[in-house]
Enzyme design. Structure first.
Site, PDB file in Angstrom:
ATOM      1  CG  ASN A   1      69.700  46.192  57.727  1.00 42.51           C
ATOM      2  OD1 ASN A   1      69.137  47.293  57.807  1.00 42.51           O
ATOM      3  ND2 ASN A   1      70.176  45.547  58.775  1.00 42.51           N
TER       4      ASN A   1
ATOM      5  NE  ARG B   1      66.720  45.005  60.982  1.00 38.09           N
ATOM      6  CZ  ARG B   1      67.374  45.838  61.793  1.00 38.09           C
ATOM      7  NH1 ARG B   1      68.275  46.657  61.314  1.00 38.09           N
ATOM      8  NH2 ARG B   1      67.121  45.834  63.078  1.00 38.09           N
TER       9      ARG B   1
ATOM     10  CG  HIS C   1      66.520  42.993  68.616  1.00 38.60           C
ATOM     11  ND1 HIS C   1      66.790  43.311  69.924  1.00 38.60           N
ATOM     12  CD2 HIS C   1      67.357  43.724  67.855  1.00 38.60           C
ATOM     13  CE1 HIS C   1      67.767  44.211  69.955  1.00 38.60           C
ATOM     14  NE2 HIS C   1      68.125  44.485  68.719  1.00 38.60           N
TER      15      HIS C   1
ATOM     16  N   GLY D   1      72.557  46.002  70.460  1.00 43.71           N
ATOM     17  CA  GLY D   1      71.269  46.214  71.120  1.00 43.71           C
ATOM     18  C   GLY D   1      70.900  44.902  71.775  1.00 43.71           C
TER      19      GLY D   1
ATOM     20  NE  ARG E   1      70.312  51.161  71.361  1.00 43.69           N
ATOM     21  CZ  ARG E   1      69.717  50.189  70.677  1.00 43.69           C
ATOM     22  NH1 ARG E   1      68.494  49.814  70.977  1.00 43.69           N
ATOM     23  NH2 ARG E   1      70.362  49.584  69.702  1.00 43.69           N
TER      24      ARG E   1
ATOM     25  CD  GLU F   1      74.796  33.719  67.670  1.00 43.57           C
ATOM     26  OE1 GLU F   1      75.781  33.538  66.935  1.00 43.57           O
ATOM     27  OE2 GLU F   1      73.761  34.286  67.281  1.00 43.57           O
TER      28      GLU F   1
ATOM     29  CD  GLU G   1      68.637  40.294  63.273  1.00 46.30           C
ATOM     30  OE1 GLU G   1      67.836  41.221  63.322  1.00 46.30           O
ATOM     31  OE2 GLU G   1      69.781  40.358  63.771  1.00 46.30           O
TER      32      GLU G   1
HETATM   33  P1  AMP Z   1      75.743  41.683  67.235  1.00 53.86           P
HETATM   34  O1  AMP Z   1      75.002  42.987  67.397  1.00 53.86           O
HETATM   35  O2  AMP Z   1      74.845  40.493  67.332  1.00 53.86           O
HETATM   36  O3  AMP Z   1      76.654  41.655  66.045  1.00 53.86           O
HETATM   37  O4  AMP Z   1      76.708  41.580  68.513  1.00 53.86           O
HETATM   38  C1  AMP Z   1      77.769  42.446  68.717  1.00 53.86           C
HETATM   39  C2  AMP Z   1      78.281  42.296  70.129  1.00 53.86           C
HETATM   40  O5  AMP Z   1      78.712  40.952  70.347  1.00 53.86           O
HETATM   41  C3  AMP Z   1      79.471  43.193  70.449  1.00 53.86           C
HETATM   42  O6  AMP Z   1      79.171  43.996  71.574  1.00 53.86           O
HETATM   43  C4  AMP Z   1      80.572  42.219  70.791  1.00 53.86           C
HETATM   44  O7  AMP Z   1      81.313  42.681  71.857  1.00 53.86           O
HETATM   45  C5  AMP Z   1      79.810  40.991  71.206  1.00 53.86           C
HETATM   46  N1  AMP Z   1      80.668  39.787  71.122  1.00 53.86           N
HETATM   47  C6  AMP Z   1      81.138  39.159  70.049  1.00 53.86           C
HETATM   48  N2  AMP Z   1      81.942  38.132  70.401  1.00 53.86           N
HETATM   49  C7  AMP Z   1      81.981  38.123  71.765  1.00 53.86           C
HETATM   50  C8  AMP Z   1      82.643  37.315  72.754  1.00 53.86           C
HETATM   51  N3  AMP Z   1      83.429  36.300  72.415  1.00 53.86           N
HETATM   52  N4  AMP Z   1      82.451  37.613  74.060  1.00 53.86           N
HETATM   53  C9  AMP Z   1      81.655  38.646  74.405  1.00 53.86           C
HETATM   54  N5  AMP Z   1      81.020  39.425  73.526  1.00 53.86           N
HETATM   55  C10 AMP Z   1      81.168  39.176  72.237  1.00 53.86           C
END
Ligand code: AMP
Length: 397
Positions: free
Chosen positions: A8, A91, A180, A212, A241, A333, A384
């Site tokens: 990526n 990607r 996505h 995002g 955003r 998650e 992904e």
């Molecule tokens: P990703 O783009 O899928 O890597 O997600 C990143 C986002 O997940 C970031 O904004 C983090 O703040 C959020 N994140 C990760 N762990 C947690 C958590 N335990 N509670 C809330 N947000 C989380």
């Protein structure tokens, strides 16, 4: 057994992961960053152990060569020559209407990816660069493109058209593409399998909440609507955003308040969303502030969750009866409070969360609804990179 490297490529970074196929075992994952910024870095993780080095990485060619050299390091037992990488899954963010599926890259495909630069000016050029460089560094590998937009090419015309003058679509390709897609496709399939439903019969709402964020209405395994549009700016409230906003705001700011279009663009992309509402784009920080009873953070979280809730209502109307709603990505998650706020007072739609199950942390797919909830609520970790490896493998097979 086949080794597939997933990459990526961003403007100053290359994320990579090497998979053993068909079992999907991830042998190693890593990152080259700060390419072209003086001193850069390469890091990788293997069997839970982290290795990294800081060094000068003037361009992507050097960056990917370095990935090759690191993968060949005898102490990791990964590959002994670049030729052992059978294929590279790239990607590629924007496939426009040209690509409905994962595609083996040839010169015609590269030309088409280039033609789409205008639709994804931040992403497609580095993705293209990654392909060019990989063709040199891993010359024997089959190069494959996996598009973020491909899963949403099944949107029907009534969902993908904007109510703009018709020629904008015909002449310039202005329409909803969605993003996505690799994540939505992956979690839809894995969730269907978990529920014991054939993937092509599953009716799901997939909710990807990362930096995002987007949702997809999945009917009979296909995406029939999605919240991101021609660009990744519409729909849900994101980290920085804006998501859905009345376009009239832009004209008001320009005409009445003297904002330049550049300034508004930057604002909608980088200074809005959770950052604009509460000063923090990281949901973890927002959640902590909510626990400390900070009103600003609470309102921001209310807005974030309310938007998701509205889209669930809209997508149930679009799909008909659904099997499950699926939360995925960083926030989806990990954030019990977001899932709880989204699912509040949805019993009349057959959606009922189990408060205890919702707070249990696990790295695997799980059900967080009460036993007799008509609609299941799943937390399905996305992957992904693995999906790109799977798609690449399926194509080569
Ligand atoms: P990703 O783009 O899928 O890597 O997600 C990143 C986002 O997940 C970031 O904004 C983090 O703040 C959020 N994140 C990760 N762990 C947690 C958590 N335990 N509670 C809330 N947000 C989380």
């Amino acid at each position: 057994m086949m080794k597939i490297l997933v990459i990526n490529t961003g403007s100053s970074s290359i994320k990579f992961a090497l998979f053993q196929m068909p079992n999907g075992h991830e042998l190693v994952s890593g990152l080259v960053e700060q390419i072209g910024e003086g001193i850069g870095a390469i890091s990788l993780e293997i069997n839970g152990e982290k290795h990294s080095e800081k060094l000068e990485i003037p361009n992507h060619q050097r960056g990917l060569t370095l990935v090759g050299t690191w993968l060949m390091n005898p102490k990791y037992h990964l590959i002994s020559s670049p030729d052992e990488v059978h294929a590279i899954g790239h990607r590629v963010v924007h496939g426009g209407e040209s690509f409905q599926e994962t595609t083996v890259i040839n010169s015609e495909v590269k030309e088409k990816i280039k033609e789409l630069f205008g639709l994804a000016p931040l992403h497609n050029p580095p993705n293209y660069e990654g392909i060019e460089v990989a063709e040199k560094v891993f010359a024997k590998a089959t190069q494959v493109a996996v598009f973020d937009t491909a899963f949403h090419q099944s949107l029907p015309p009534k969902a993908f058209h904007y109510a703009l003058p018709k020629y904008l679509y015909a002449d310039y390709g202005v329409r909803v593409y969605g993003f996505h897609g690799t994540s939505h496709r992956y979690v839809a399939r894995v969730s269907a399998q978990y529920l014991g439903i054939e993937p092509q019969k599953a009716n799901l709402i997939t909710i990807h909440l990362g930096n995002g964020a987007s949702m997809a209405a999945v009917k009979n395994g296909k995406s029939i609507d999605t919240s991101l549009g021609m660009t990744p700016l519409s729909g849900l409230v994101m980290g920085t955003r804006v998501g859905d906003v009345d376009p009239g705001v832009i004209f008001y700011l320009e005409e009445e308040r003297g904002y330049s279009i550049q300034k508004v663009k930057n604002m909608l992309n980088r200074e809005s969303g959770m950052k604009g509402l509460a000063g923090d784009n990281d949901l973890r920080a927002i959640t902590e502030r909510v626990a400390n009873k900070e009103e600003e953070a609470q309102l921001a979280l209310d807005i974030y969750c309310y938007r998701i809730k509205k889209y669930i209502g809209a997508y149930i109307a679009a799909i008909g009866p659904i099997h499950a709603i699926v939360f995925t990505a960083g926030v989806g998650e990990n954030s019990a409070i977001v899932r709880q706020m989204v699912c509040e007072e949805m019993t009349h739609l057959g959606i009922e969360l189990d408060q205890t199950k919702n707070t249990i942390r696990l790295d695997e797919i799980r059900e967080v609804n009460v036993a007799d909830s008509r609609v299941k609520i799943l937390v399905t970790p996305t992957n992904e990179e693995l999906e790109i490896a799977n798609q690449t493998y399926q194509l080569l097979k």
